[in-house]
Design an enzyme around this catalytic site. Sequence first.
Site, PDB file in Angstrom:
ATOM      1  N   GLY A   6     -39.305 -42.218  41.624  1.00 52.45           N
ATOM      2  CA  GLY A   6     -40.230 -43.123  40.962  1.00 52.45           C
ATOM      3  C   GLY A   6     -41.505 -42.397  40.578  1.00 52.45           C
ATOM      4  O   GLY A   6     -41.812 -41.312  41.085  1.00 52.45           O
ATOM      5  N   CYS A   7     -42.262 -43.001  39.674  1.00 55.44           N
ATOM      6  CA  CYS A   7     -43.469 -42.345  39.168  1.00 55.44           C
ATOM      7  C   CYS A   7     -44.547 -42.226  40.247  1.00 55.44           C
ATOM      8  O   CYS A   7     -45.079 -41.136  40.479  1.00 55.44           O
ATOM      9  CB  CYS A   7     -44.000 -43.085  37.942  1.00 55.44           C
ATOM     10  SG  CYS A   7     -44.067 -44.884  38.122  1.00 55.44           S
ATOM     11  N   TYR A   8     -44.855 -43.324  40.918  1.00 55.21           N
ATOM     12  CA  TYR A   8     -45.842 -43.242  42.000  1.00 55.21           C
ATOM     13  C   TYR A   8     -45.396 -42.281  43.107  1.00 55.21           C
ATOM     14  O   TYR A   8     -46.189 -41.438  43.562  1.00 55.21           O
ATOM     15  CB  TYR A   8     -46.095 -44.628  42.600  1.00 55.21           C
ATOM     16  CG  TYR A   8     -46.871 -45.587  41.743  1.00 55.21           C
ATOM     17  CD1 TYR A   8     -48.166 -45.301  41.311  1.00 55.21           C
ATOM     18  CD2 TYR A   8     -46.325 -46.816  41.375  1.00 55.21           C
ATOM     19  CE1 TYR A   8     -48.882 -46.201  40.534  1.00 55.21           C
ATOM     20  CE2 TYR A   8     -47.037 -47.726  40.602  1.00 55.21           C
ATOM     21  CZ  TYR A   8     -48.307 -47.413  40.184  1.00 55.21           C
ATOM     22  OH  TYR A   8     -49.018 -48.306  39.418  1.00 55.21           O
TER      23      TYR A   8
ATOM     24  N   THR B 255     -43.675 -39.675  42.959  1.00 52.72           N
ATOM     25  CA  THR B 255     -43.811 -38.283  42.526  1.00 52.72           C
ATOM     26  C   THR B 255     -45.220 -37.770  42.798  1.00 52.72           C
ATOM     27  O   THR B 255     -45.408 -36.679  43.354  1.00 52.72           O
ATOM     28  CB  THR B 255     -43.469 -38.148  41.033  1.00 52.72           C
ATOM     29  OG1 THR B 255     -42.086 -38.473  40.832  1.00 52.72           O
ATOM     30  CG2 THR B 255     -43.714 -36.726  40.544  1.00 52.72           C
TER      31      THR B 255
ATOM     32  N   GLN C 212     -50.716 -37.556  36.329  1.00 54.36           N
ATOM     33  CA  GLN C 212     -49.529 -37.204  35.550  1.00 54.36           C
ATOM     34  C   GLN C 212     -49.334 -38.240  34.444  1.00 54.36           C
ATOM     35  O   GLN C 212     -49.943 -39.309  34.451  1.00 54.36           O
ATOM     36  CB  GLN C 212     -48.281 -37.177  36.427  1.00 54.36           C
ATOM     37  CG  GLN C 212     -47.866 -38.549  36.937  1.00 54.36           C
ATOM     38  CD  GLN C 212     -46.575 -38.552  37.740  1.00 54.36           C
ATOM     39  OE1 GLN C 212     -46.004 -37.512  38.029  1.00 54.36           O
ATOM     40  NE2 GLN C 212     -46.109 -39.735  38.102  1.00 54.36           N
TER      41      GLN C 212
END
Length: 349
Positions: A148-150, A152, A315
Amino acid sequence: MISVGIVGGTGYTGVELLRILLRHPKAQVRVLTSRTEAGKPVADMFPNLRGHTDLHFSDLNIDALKECDVVFFATPHGVAMQHAKDLIAAGTKVIDLAADFRLQNLEQFEKWYGMEHACPDVLKDSVYGLTELNREKIKQAQVIGNPGCYPTTVQLGLAPLLKSAQALIETKNIIIDAKSGVSGAGRKASLGMIYSENADNFKAYGVAGHRHHPEIVEALENIAGKKDVFEGLLFVPHLVPMIRGMLSTIYVDLTEAGKQTDLQALYENFYANEKFVDVMPANSSPETRSVRGANELRIALYKPQPNKLIILAAQDNLVKGASGQAVQNMNLMFGFNEDEGLQGIGLLP
């Protein structure tokens, strides 16, 4: 040249995958599916791709996907696991950008995603695709669960501390204050995502519990090699009125060993050979605009008090937080240079 399929080509991560892969020298997208836009030229929906592709969206056809070397699933949770077993039996690798192969704990998966896992045997053999930390496993993988983005930002933000031979932080006191642009919620229509609800607004969401929390905890336990040491971790995501970009602010308490450690040097050495992780000088301020469109994560450290450390990680949630990292994993799986197709510089202003 490898053959690529993308399932779910009309969502933000799907079209971001296509944008990246159209520039990839060793990959060609052969299949691009959509449940609602089959037969429609891709460039009619995404005008930025005019002149770059003549692909049309198609219905999901498992036989066509089996002809691909790798298939990306940029779909809602629960789709990839319905098809993964058939694809890997045909020799096709699978990279899922949803949550089907992120959590090894089935109980947690079912609790947070509200469904039974369709292929727990495939899940057991899948690899979590945090590229910088799982390279060797990714190279051998048939199925990748893209992070997931968070998670990462959190994992790359904390990994140097957790991988240290000494206990540098109090793992039960971690606080993660994270902000994301609205593209992180996907392209589907919903009241909470319309312009008049988000412009000139800033709000927290998922405060009582967010799906990325169990993923963060499980991943950090794997990095640290310890179980049940992150029970006190707090994670609160926020929505900011911008399209793409993510900034996580991570607060940790230092141990006595952590107080005595040159943490800036620790991070610089840990990521010295990483093309996509930039450790900025101490007390810098990583900005989301500096990584917009790039497969890059920027980190900066602050030590406001002797026993406190603040980690900032920025990011592009659609690139390093999703599609770019997925292509980074694909490159490893097929023995390509890790940065193939990913050399783009962030768009600024």
